[in-house]
Design a protein around this motif. Structure first.
Motif, PDB file in Angstrom:
ATOM      1  N   ARG A   1       0.836  -1.209   0.000  1.00 34.44           N
ATOM      2  CA  ARG A   1       0.000   0.000   0.000  1.00 34.44           C
ATOM      3  C   ARG A   1       0.866   1.253   0.000  1.00 34.44           C
ATOM      4  NH1 ARG A   1      -3.440  -2.333   4.087  1.00 34.44           N
ATOM      5  NH2 ARG A   1      -2.727  -0.729   5.530  1.00 34.44           N
ATOM      6  N   ILE A   2       1.952   1.203   0.768  1.00 32.70           N
ATOM      7  CA  ILE A   2       2.829   2.373   0.841  1.00 32.70           C
ATOM      8  C   ILE A   2       3.519   2.613  -0.502  1.00 32.70           C
ATOM      9  CG2 ILE A   2       4.935   3.272   1.916  1.00 32.70           C
ATOM     10  CD1 ILE A   2       4.003   1.912   4.512  1.00 32.70           C
ATOM     11  N   ILE A   3       4.008   1.536  -1.107  1.00 27.31           N
ATOM     12  CA  ILE A   3       4.645   1.657  -2.420  1.00 27.31           C
ATOM     13  C   ILE A   3       3.689   2.325  -3.411  1.00 27.31           C
ATOM     14  CG2 ILE A   3       5.525   0.349  -4.407  1.00 27.31           C
ATOM     15  CD1 ILE A   3       7.422   0.025  -2.223  1.00 27.31           C
ATOM     16  N   ALA A   4       2.449   1.836  -3.418  1.00 29.76           N
ATOM     17  CA  ALA A   4       1.467   2.372  -4.359  1.00 29.76           C
ATOM     18  C   ALA A   4       1.202   3.845  -4.082  1.00 29.76           C
ATOM     19  CB  ALA A   4       0.159   1.578  -4.266  1.00 29.76           C
ATOM     20  N   ARG A   5       1.074   4.172  -2.800  1.00 34.34           N
ATOM     21  CA  ARG A   5       0.814   5.560  -2.395  1.00 34.34           C
ATOM     22  C   ARG A   5       1.932   6.471  -2.916  1.00 34.34           C
ATOM     23  NH1 ARG A   5      -3.608   7.130  -2.224  1.00 34.34           N
ATOM     24  NH2 ARG A   5      -2.897   9.216  -2.654  1.00 34.34           N
ATOM     25  N   ILE A   6       3.178   6.040  -2.721  1.00 33.12           N
ATOM     26  CA  ILE A   6       4.307   6.872  -3.127  1.00 33.12           C
ATOM     27  C   ILE A   6       4.280   7.089  -4.640  1.00 33.12           C
ATOM     28  CG2 ILE A   6       6.827   6.941  -3.355  1.00 33.12           C
ATOM     29  CD1 ILE A   6       6.971   5.489  -0.640  1.00 33.12           C
ATOM     30  N   TYR A   7       4.119   5.996  -5.376  1.00 34.00           N
ATOM     31  CA  TYR A   7       4.084   6.102  -6.840  1.00 34.00           C
ATOM     32  C   TYR A   7       3.031   7.119  -7.275  1.00 34.00           C
ATOM     33  CZ  TYR A   7       3.277   4.873 -11.715  1.00 34.00           C
ATOM     34  OH  TYR A   7       3.122   4.942 -13.071  1.00 34.00           O
ATOM     35  N   ILE A   8       1.823   6.947  -6.729  1.00 32.23           N
ATOM     36  CA  ILE A   8       0.710   7.793  -7.166  1.00 32.23           C
ATOM     37  C   ILE A   8       0.953   9.254  -6.805  1.00 32.23           C
ATOM     38  CG2 ILE A   8      -1.730   8.309  -6.749  1.00 32.23           C
ATOM     39  CD1 ILE A   8      -2.043   5.191  -6.428  1.00 32.23           C
ATOM     40  N   GLU A   9       1.382   9.499  -5.576  1.00 28.77           N
ATOM     41  CA  GLU A   9       1.577  10.890  -5.165  1.00 28.77           C
ATOM     42  C   GLU A   9       2.675  11.561  -5.981  1.00 28.77           C
ATOM     43  OE1 GLU A   9      -0.530  12.372  -3.760  1.00 28.77           O
ATOM     44  OE2 GLU A   9      -1.537  11.128  -2.289  1.00 28.77           O
ATOM     45  N   VAL A  10       3.739  10.822  -6.278  1.00 30.61           N
ATOM     46  CA  VAL A  10       4.835  11.407  -7.050  1.00 30.61           C
ATOM     47  C   VAL A  10       4.349  11.812  -8.442  1.00 30.61           C
ATOM     48  CG1 VAL A  10       6.994  10.864  -8.257  1.00 30.61           C
ATOM     49  CG2 VAL A  10       6.743  10.338  -5.814  1.00 30.61           C
ATOM     50  N   PHE A  11       3.753  10.869  -9.165  1.00 34.16           N
ATOM     51  CA  PHE A  11       3.431  11.182 -10.560  1.00 34.16           C
ATOM     52  C   PHE A  11       2.185  12.058 -10.708  1.00 34.16           C
ATOM     53  CE2 PHE A  11       6.280   7.561 -11.261  1.00 34.16           C
ATOM     54  CZ  PHE A  11       7.152   8.184 -12.147  1.00 34.16           C
TER      55      PHE A  11
ATOM     56  N   PHE B   1      -3.420   9.220 -12.123  1.00 32.57           N
ATOM     57  CA  PHE B   1      -4.815   9.678 -12.019  1.00 32.57           C
ATOM     58  C   PHE B   1      -5.786   8.509 -12.194  1.00 32.57           C
ATOM     59  CE2 PHE B   1      -2.592  13.581 -12.824  1.00 32.57           C
ATOM     60  CZ  PHE B   1      -3.255  14.484 -12.008  1.00 32.57           C
ATOM     61  N   ILE B   2      -5.439   7.618 -13.122  1.00 34.48           N
ATOM     62  CA  ILE B   2      -6.304   6.454 -13.329  1.00 34.48           C
ATOM     63  C   ILE B   2      -6.308   5.586 -12.071  1.00 34.48           C
ATOM     64  CG2 ILE B   2      -6.495   4.288 -14.638  1.00 34.48           C
ATOM     65  CD1 ILE B   2      -5.761   5.910 -17.136  1.00 34.48           C
ATOM     66  N   ALA B   3      -5.146   5.460 -11.430  1.00 34.73           N
ATOM     67  CA  ALA B   3      -5.075   4.675 -10.191  1.00 34.73           C
ATOM     68  C   ALA B   3      -6.015   5.256  -9.138  1.00 34.73           C
ATOM     69  CB  ALA B   3      -3.643   4.643  -9.655  1.00 34.73           C
ATOM     70  N   GLU B   4      -6.006   6.556  -8.977  1.00 41.06           N
ATOM     71  CA  GLU B   4      -6.887   7.193  -7.998  1.00 41.06           C
ATOM     72  C   GLU B   4      -8.351   6.942  -8.330  1.00 41.06           C
ATOM     73  OE1 GLU B   4      -5.095   7.447  -5.474  1.00 41.06           O
ATOM     74  OE2 GLU B   4      -5.860   9.395  -4.859  1.00 41.06           O
ATOM     75  N   THR B   5      -8.662   7.036  -9.616  1.00 39.02           N
ATOM     76  CA  THR B   5     -10.046   6.828 -10.048  1.00 39.02           C
ATOM     77  C   THR B   5     -10.494   5.393  -9.770  1.00 39.02           C
ATOM     78  OG1 THR B   5      -9.635   8.399 -11.819  1.00 39.02           O
ATOM     79  CG2 THR B   5     -11.584   7.016 -12.034  1.00 39.02           C
ATOM     80  N   VAL B   6      -9.646   4.444 -10.152  1.00 39.88           N
ATOM     81  CA  VAL B   6     -10.017   3.031  -9.967  1.00 39.88           C
ATOM     82  C   VAL B   6     -10.088   2.689  -8.474  1.00 39.88           C
ATOM     83  CG1 VAL B   6      -9.311   0.645 -10.389  1.00 39.88           C
ATOM     84  CG2 VAL B   6      -9.099   2.350 -12.205  1.00 39.88           C
ATOM     85  N   ARG B   7      -9.142   3.220  -7.701  1.00 38.82           N
ATOM     86  CA  ARG B   7      -9.176   2.966  -6.253  1.00 38.82           C
ATOM     87  C   ARG B   7     -10.485   3.467  -5.647  1.00 38.82           C
ATOM     88  NH1 ARG B   7      -9.025   6.093  -2.104  1.00 38.82           N
ATOM     89  NH2 ARG B   7      -8.312   7.802  -3.423  1.00 38.82           N
ATOM     90  N   SER B   8     -10.897   4.663  -6.021  1.00 39.61           N
ATOM     91  CA  SER B   8     -12.128   5.162  -5.409  1.00 39.61           C
ATOM     92  C   SER B   8     -13.322   4.329  -5.866  1.00 39.61           C
ATOM     93  CB  SER B   8     -12.310   6.652  -5.672  1.00 39.61           C
ATOM     94  OG  SER B   8     -12.952   6.852  -6.901  1.00 39.61           O
ATOM     95  N   GLY B   9     -13.250   3.779  -7.079  1.00 36.97           N
ATOM     96  CA  GLY B   9     -14.297   2.870  -7.531  1.00 36.97           C
ATOM     97  C   GLY B   9     -14.331   1.605  -6.682  1.00 36.97           C
TER      98      GLY B   9
END
Ligand code: ADP
Ligand code: MG
Lengths: 212, 246
Positions: free
Chosen positions: A49-59, A99-107
């Motif tokens: 989860r942390i790895i994913a968070r870092i990737y998403i926040e960076v890009f 951005f797609i990751a955030e969208t899919v996660r909220s879905g």
């Protein structure tokens, strides 16, 4: 405008093709990478989860142009020669995937947690529950916002113009300075972008209605 | 051997001590009703039994395996321990029949024709064969809960957990669900742990009644003693008085 199409039709079409190509490649990979990180964001394992968070926040929080420049300037300097088109497409892919990751996660998170518990309690593993129960339901929630992301992606592909990617925007800049008809040129370019994005927009609306 | 055994179990949500010194033994084939005020830890306790909640201290042995042991494969335990939820949790994207057939197909690799036959037979048992091809959202709460019970039974578990299975239902549907549960309790050797405030059900089919308050088990009686004698614990007595006059 007509004269621009008449005199520079070939260049514009080539630009349109490059924009389309870049968008399709970026869309394909951004969707895969983005969905992957979205799922990593909801797995039980905290490390992932942390790895994913870092990737998403960076890009998500660095301007697209900066990411693209990084690939255009830094990678060739130390690693391997890549063209403007390739660096732009990579930049666009990574940026959009966040951005797609955030969208899919909220879905995924808008699916009632009881669905996962119901599945787990019958003996399905986390991944089986995701695959058969949660993701198919998340998909429905995600269609409309994902459509927006796709449209943004097509528009953002204009970043290629900064790295000599020979896309629509790049060709527009060249034609504008060559013909000295900036207004007509950019009007043409705008119309060509609409030709790409409007059908996408309408198709998304159609899907939304059909799934509702 | 006991089907479920708690030994000095402690459960925390962060700093909050939700289960305190739990010792409880449920033999195979027993039906135990768990009661207590809202927030006393009933859901937490029942959810630890199939690993939906983890425990921090003590031992919890279910069907011979210790849940606190990290080597225990939780999916294997869940094959034998079904759960029925207050809000049914039927798969919204699957038909009634698919709800019942999914886990046996994926987890047990039961052949398709046998799977369907078992599912239809269970639907018959809960009186809903005609609804096989509907989606859960098209059914009433009482019907959905009976489907949820059928879904659990399809795995042929040794033990079933029920967390307030009738408390989200309209009054006229409660009996349909309770009757299905009574049938399971009397006609099979299922071990059942049931959180419910349906005292008629408890009196009729439960072997034991366990009363919890504030994360602790305060009373653990045979149902005869609980209902016909009096609970020893003062709070249990008060609580019983309250729910029975309702
Ligand atoms: N996921 C959770 N995180 C934090 N506290 C929780 C959580 N689940 C339950 N609790 C707390 O634990 C206590 C017991 O809850 P619960 O087991 O649901 O009680 P009951 O089912 O008897 O009403 C309550 O105080 C509740 O607020
Ligand atoms: Mg509860």
């Amino acid at each position: 405008m007509i004269s621009i199409f008449q005199n520079y039709g070939g260049e514009l079409l080539y630009g349109l093709g490059q924009t389309l190509l870049c968008s399709i490649i970026a869309l394909f990979f951004a969707l895969i990478i983005g969905s992957g990180f979205a799922i990593l964001e909801v797995v039980p394992n905290k490390f992932f989860r942390i790895i994913a968070r870092i990737y998403i926040e960076v890009f998500r929080n660095i301007p697209l142009l900066v990411i693209t420049m990084f690939f255009y300037v830094v990678i060739p300097m130390y690693i391997v020669e890549i063209s403007g088109f390739v660096s732009g497409t990579i930049g666009l892919t990574l940026y959009s995937s966040a951005f797609i990751a955030e969208t899919v996660r909220s879905g995924i998170q808008s699916v009632d947690p009881g669905q996962m518990e119901g599945a787990r309690s019958t003996g399905l593993s986390f991944w089986q529950s995701m695959r058969y129960i949660v993701l198919p339901q998340a998909f429905r929630y995600v269609i409309p916002p994902l459509g927006n992301q796709f449209i943004n992606l097509v528009k953002n592909s204009s970043v290629l113009a900064f790295v000599a990617g020979f896309d629509l925007m790049y060709q527009g800049n060249v034609i504008a300075s060559d013909s000295l008809q900036s207004m007509s040129t950019y009007l043409c370019v705008g119309v060509l972008y609409l030709i790409l994005t409007l059908p996408l927009s309408y198709y998304m609306r159609y899907l939304e209605k059909r799934l509702a | 051997m006991a089907m479920i055994e708690f030994q000095d179990v402690q459960k925390y949500y962060g700093d909050f001590h939700a289960l305190k010194d739990i010792n409880l033994k449920i033999e195979a084939g027993e039906t135990v009703v768990l009661i207590g005020p809202s927030g006393s830890g009933k859901s937490t306790l029942i959810r630890t039994v199939n690993g939906l909640e983890t425990i921090q201290e003590g031992k919890l042995i279910v069907n011979g395996q210790d849940l606190a042991d990290r080597k225990t494969d939780i999916n294997r335990i869940r094959k034998n321990v079904g759960m029925v939820f207050q809000h049914f949790n039927l798969y919204a994207n699957k038909t009634v029949l698919e709800n019942i057939m999914l886990a046996p197909r994926i987890v047990l690799h039961r052949p398709e024709d046998e799977n369907k036959q078992v599912a239809m037979q269970l639907l018959d048992q809960v009186g809903l064969q005609s609804q096989a091809n509907k989606l859960p959202a098209q059914l009433s709460g009482g019907q959905q809960q009976r489907i949820a019970i059928a879904r659990s039974l399809a795995m042929k578990p040794k033990c079933l957990l029920f967390d307030e299975p009738t408390s989200a239902l309209d009054p006229e549907m409660i009996d349909d669900v309770l009757n299905v549960m009574k049938e399971i309790a009397t006609d099979s050797d299922m071990t059942m742990l049931v959180v419910t405030h349906e005292m008629g059900f408890a009196r009729e089919v439960a072997n034991r009644v366990v009363f919890m308050d504030d994360g602790r088990i305060l009373e653990d009686d045979t149902s005869e003693k609980f209902f016909d004698g009096e609970p020893t614990n003062e709070r249990a007595r008060q609580f019983l008085g309250k729910i029975i006059t309702h």
